[in-house]
Design a protein around this motif. Structure first.
Motif, PDB file in Angstrom:
ATOM      1  N   ARG A 145      10.852   6.333   2.563  1.00 31.23           N
ATOM      2  CA  ARG A 145       9.855   5.402   2.735  1.00 31.23           C
ATOM      3  C   ARG A 145       9.212   4.502   0.950  1.00 31.23           C
ATOM      4  O   ARG A 145       9.354   3.248   0.986  1.00 31.23           O
ATOM      5  CB  ARG A 145       8.074   5.674   2.789  1.00 31.23           C
ATOM      6  CG  ARG A 145       7.804   5.414   4.263  1.00 31.23           C
ATOM      7  CD  ARG A 145       6.726   6.104   4.196  1.00 31.23           C
ATOM      8  NE  ARG A 145       5.586   7.463   3.607  1.00 31.23           N
ATOM      9  CZ  ARG A 145       5.543   8.544   4.278  1.00 31.23           C
ATOM     10  NH1 ARG A 145       5.965   8.306   5.475  1.00 31.23           N
ATOM     11  NH2 ARG A 145       5.209   9.116   3.184  1.00 31.23           N
ATOM     12  N   LEU A 146       9.327   5.151  -0.072  1.00 29.10           N
ATOM     13  CA  LEU A 146       9.611   4.939  -0.987  1.00 29.10           C
ATOM     14  C   LEU A 146      11.298   3.822  -1.858  1.00 29.10           C
ATOM     15  O   LEU A 146      11.009   2.627  -2.039  1.00 29.10           O
ATOM     16  CB  LEU A 146       9.497   6.045  -2.131  1.00 29.10           C
ATOM     17  CG  LEU A 146       7.880   6.602  -2.250  1.00 29.10           C
ATOM     18  CD1 LEU A 146       8.019   7.302  -3.440  1.00 29.10           C
ATOM     19  CD2 LEU A 146       7.134   5.442  -2.801  1.00 29.10           C
ATOM     20  N   CYS A 147      11.594   4.511  -1.508  1.00 23.29           N
ATOM     21  CA  CYS A 147      13.421   3.994  -1.648  1.00 23.29           C
ATOM     22  C   CYS A 147      13.140   2.589  -0.923  1.00 23.29           C
ATOM     23  O   CYS A 147      13.666   1.751  -1.245  1.00 23.29           O
ATOM     24  CB  CYS A 147      14.239   4.877  -1.040  1.00 23.29           C
ATOM     25  SG  CYS A 147      14.929   6.262  -1.347  1.00 23.29           S
ATOM     26  N   GLU A 176       0.562  -1.235   0.308  1.00 24.27           N
ATOM     27  CA  GLU A 176       0.370   0.443   0.081  1.00 24.27           C
ATOM     28  C   GLU A 176       1.070   1.255   0.060  1.00 24.27           C
ATOM     29  O   GLU A 176       2.019   1.150   0.773  1.00 24.27           O
ATOM     30  CB  GLU A 176      -0.937   0.125   1.281  1.00 24.27           C
ATOM     31  CG  GLU A 176      -1.762   1.019   1.194  1.00 24.27           C
ATOM     32  CD  GLU A 176      -3.316   0.902   2.778  1.00 24.27           C
ATOM     33  OE1 GLU A 176      -3.539   1.947   2.584  1.00 24.27           O
ATOM     34  OE2 GLU A 176      -2.691  -0.241   3.514  1.00 24.27           O
ATOM     35  N   LEU A 177       0.195   2.086  -0.506  1.00 27.78           N
ATOM     36  CA  LEU A 177       1.083   3.490  -0.884  1.00 27.78           C
ATOM     37  C   LEU A 177       0.386   4.427  -0.029  1.00 27.78           C
ATOM     38  O   LEU A 177      -0.782   4.280  -0.489  1.00 27.78           O
ATOM     39  CB  LEU A 177       1.169   3.956  -2.882  1.00 27.78           C
ATOM     40  CG  LEU A 177       2.816   3.178  -3.347  1.00 27.78           C
ATOM     41  CD1 LEU A 177       2.337   3.056  -5.005  1.00 27.78           C
ATOM     42  CD2 LEU A 177       3.180   3.693  -2.825  1.00 27.78           C
ATOM     43  N   ARG A 178       0.702   5.541   0.544  1.00 25.13           N
ATOM     44  CA  ARG A 178       0.362   6.451   0.806  1.00 25.13           C
ATOM     45  C   ARG A 178      -0.314   7.671   0.053  1.00 25.13           C
ATOM     46  O   ARG A 178       0.347   7.191  -1.138  1.00 25.13           O
ATOM     47  CB  ARG A 178       0.678   7.348   1.795  1.00 25.13           C
ATOM     48  CG  ARG A 178       1.247   6.391   3.567  1.00 25.13           C
ATOM     49  CD  ARG A 178       1.980   7.389   4.314  1.00 25.13           C
ATOM     50  NE  ARG A 178       2.282   6.367   5.024  1.00 25.13           N
ATOM     51  CZ  ARG A 178       3.361   6.991   6.256  1.00 25.13           C
ATOM     52  NH1 ARG A 178       3.336   8.383   6.603  1.00 25.13           N
ATOM     53  NH2 ARG A 178       3.158   6.324   7.375  1.00 25.13           N
ATOM     54  N   PRO A 179      -1.305   8.589  -0.306  1.00 25.70           N
ATOM     55  CA  PRO A 179      -1.787   9.619  -1.171  1.00 25.70           C
ATOM     56  C   PRO A 179      -0.345  10.273  -1.503  1.00 25.70           C
ATOM     57  O   PRO A 179      -0.686   9.845  -2.698  1.00 25.70           O
ATOM     58  CB  PRO A 179      -2.657  10.091  -0.528  1.00 25.70           C
ATOM     59  CG  PRO A 179      -3.573   8.995   0.629  1.00 25.70           C
ATOM     60  CD  PRO A 179      -2.553   8.554   0.950  1.00 25.70           C
ATOM     61  N   ASN A 180       0.029  11.055  -0.090  1.00 28.60           N
ATOM     62  CA  ASN A 180       1.282  11.749  -1.260  1.00 28.60           C
ATOM     63  C   ASN A 180       2.553  10.431  -1.716  1.00 28.60           C
ATOM     64  O   ASN A 180       3.421  11.386  -2.563  1.00 28.60           O
ATOM     65  CB  ASN A 180       1.794  11.736   0.290  1.00 28.60           C
ATOM     66  CG  ASN A 180       1.422  13.528   0.635  1.00 28.60           C
ATOM     67  OD1 ASN A 180       0.584  13.982   0.143  1.00 28.60           O
ATOM     68  ND2 ASN A 180       1.704  13.984   1.556  1.00 28.60           N
ATOM     69  N   GLN A 239      14.949   4.913  -6.094  1.00 26.16           N
ATOM     70  CA  GLN A 239      16.073   4.513  -6.114  1.00 26.16           C
ATOM     71  C   GLN A 239      17.422   5.830  -5.750  1.00 26.16           C
ATOM     72  O   GLN A 239      16.563   7.515  -6.622  1.00 26.16           O
ATOM     73  CB  GLN A 239      17.430   3.822  -7.098  1.00 26.16           C
ATOM     74  CG  GLN A 239      16.903   2.387  -7.549  1.00 26.16           C
ATOM     75  CD  GLN A 239      17.341   2.093  -8.895  1.00 26.16           C
ATOM     76  OE1 GLN A 239      16.786   0.946  -9.523  1.00 26.16           O
ATOM     77  NE2 GLN A 239      18.724   2.746  -9.523  1.00 26.16           N
ATOM     78  N   ARG A 240      17.770   6.380  -4.830  1.00 22.24           N
ATOM     79  CA  ARG A 240      18.388   6.742  -3.897  1.00 22.24           C
ATOM     80  C   ARG A 240      19.891   7.111  -4.795  1.00 22.24           C
ATOM     81  O   ARG A 240      20.996   5.862  -5.202  1.00 22.24           O
ATOM     82  CB  ARG A 240      19.153   7.304  -2.366  1.00 22.24           C
ATOM     83  CG  ARG A 240      19.504   8.553  -2.648  1.00 22.24           C
ATOM     84  CD  ARG A 240      19.230   7.869  -0.415  1.00 22.24           C
ATOM     85  NE  ARG A 240      20.747   8.969  -0.354  1.00 22.24           N
ATOM     86  CZ  ARG A 240      20.025   9.571   1.144  1.00 22.24           C
ATOM     87  NH1 ARG A 240      19.793   9.139   1.923  1.00 22.24           N
ATOM     88  NH2 ARG A 240      21.629  10.526   1.596  1.00 22.24           N
ATOM     89  N   GLU A 241      20.633   8.422  -5.459  1.00 23.89           N
ATOM     90  CA  GLU A 241      21.582   8.835  -6.101  1.00 23.89           C
ATOM     91  C   GLU A 241      22.093   9.754  -4.943  1.00 23.89           C
ATOM     92  O   GLU A 241      21.446  10.783  -5.010  1.00 23.89           O
ATOM     93  CB  GLU A 241      21.896   8.956  -7.782  1.00 23.89           C
ATOM     94  CG  GLU A 241      21.189   7.931  -8.699  1.00 23.89           C
ATOM     95  CD  GLU A 241      20.651   8.466  -9.566  1.00 23.89           C
ATOM     96  OE1 GLU A 241      20.666   9.103  -9.802  1.00 23.89           O
ATOM     97  OE2 GLU A 241      20.218   7.394 -10.356  1.00 23.89           O
ATOM     98  N   GLY A 242      23.481   9.906  -4.680  1.00 25.30           N
ATOM     99  CA  GLY A 242      24.240  10.994  -3.977  1.00 25.30           C
ATOM    100  C   GLY A 242      23.735  10.414  -2.640  1.00 25.30           C
ATOM    101  O   GLY A 242      22.743   9.375  -2.300  1.00 25.30           O
TER     102      GLY A 242
END
Length: 286
Positions: A191-193, A151-155, A199-202
């Motif tokens: 949360r999304l990562c 489940e994803l939050r609206p934001n 994917q996080r870069e840096g």
């Protein structure tokens, strides 16, 4: 009534999605609120429901009950007709006290639809439920597929959509998209990562976030010219739009935003006002 409003049908791969143009619980709650809080001394007027191409408008006779205003209606509540409210709740046609506006706003955000708009004067209270969104039906269907992972939050849904459009997200851009502070924006990106969607870069101040490679949307999901036109017209329903607003909400560059706005002006659907940095675009009169 929901049949008259209709649905958007989207096919992604082997799956077919029927997306409500307006969630039933939002429509039900808006009508229940109008019936519960209207002024019954005025028996010459009734609650009015209008289905228009871009929105559903519900008008209730009488002003807002004090101390409720358009600005504080999410935090403040007041009961005008206790017997009517009690009956609606007994039949599960209305939410508990003070929850109606919350439900409408939260449900529209959950479905990636534009927020309801409220207005009031001494004679009537009106709620406009938009049938528009800056997220296309195809994008909404794709987000539903993504949610099979969890489940994803609206934001969070909003950030995933913009990442799918090819936008590189930062804490600053997340704050602008969500209208939240740095702490909440950072938490949403984290949360999304953690969910494997970004994917996080840096690192630190230079950190950027892109859509995870294994959930790339299908090529056909990219917004078409027609999609862009419809989304910009949807934005203009509530207030004049600018080049900057179009760039931020649709994740396009300055040149493409200007092209889309110019095309809508040439088509007679928007009117250009102002000069240079003060330029804005309003819906043309029908």
């Amino acid at each position: 009534m929901t049949e008259e409003i209709g649905t958007d049908v989207v096919v992604l791969g082997l799956r077919r999605y029927e997306l409500d143009r307006l969630p039933l619980r939002v429509l039900r709650e808006a009508i229940a609120n109008a019936v519960a809080h209207r002024v019954y001394e005025d028996n010459r007027r009734s609650v009015r429901v209008e289905i228009r191409p871009m929105r559903v408008r519900i008008t209730s006779p009488g002003p807002l009950p004090e101390p409720v205003t358009v600005d504080n209606m999410r935090e403040q509540n007041a009961a005008r007709n206790l017997a009517v409210i009690s009956t609606l709740r007994r039949f599960r046609l209305a939410e508990d006290a003070g929850r109606g506006v919350d439900l409408m706003q939260d449900a529209m955000a959950e479905h990636l639809l534009d927020a309801p708009r409220f207005s009031a004067d001494e004679a009537t209270v009106t709620v406009d439920l938009p049938l528009t969104s800056t997220v296309s039906p195809a994008e909404r269907a794709w987000v539903a597929e993504v949610e099979s992972r969890g489940e994803l939050r609206p934001n969070d849904r909003v950030l995933v959509v913009h990442a799918a459009r090819g936008r590189t997200l930062t804490n600053t851009s997340a704050r602008e998209l969500l209208g939240v502070d740095s702490t909440h924006a950072r938490a949403a990106l984290r949360r999304l990562c953690d969910a494997g969607l970004l994917q996080r870069e840096g690192v630190r101040a230079g950190a950027r976030y892109v859509l995870a490679a294994d959930i790339a949307p299908p090529p056909g999901l990219r917004l078409s010219r027609t999609d862009l036109h419809e989304l910009v017209l949807g934005l203009a329903q509530s207030s004049p739009v600018t080049n900057q607003l179009v760039r931020e909400r649709l994740s396009v560059d300055r040149v493409e935003a200007l092209c889309v706005l110019s095309e809508l002006v040439e088509a007679g659907k928007l009117v250009r006002l102002g000069e240079r940095r003060g330029v804005r675009y309003e819906l043309a009169e029908e």
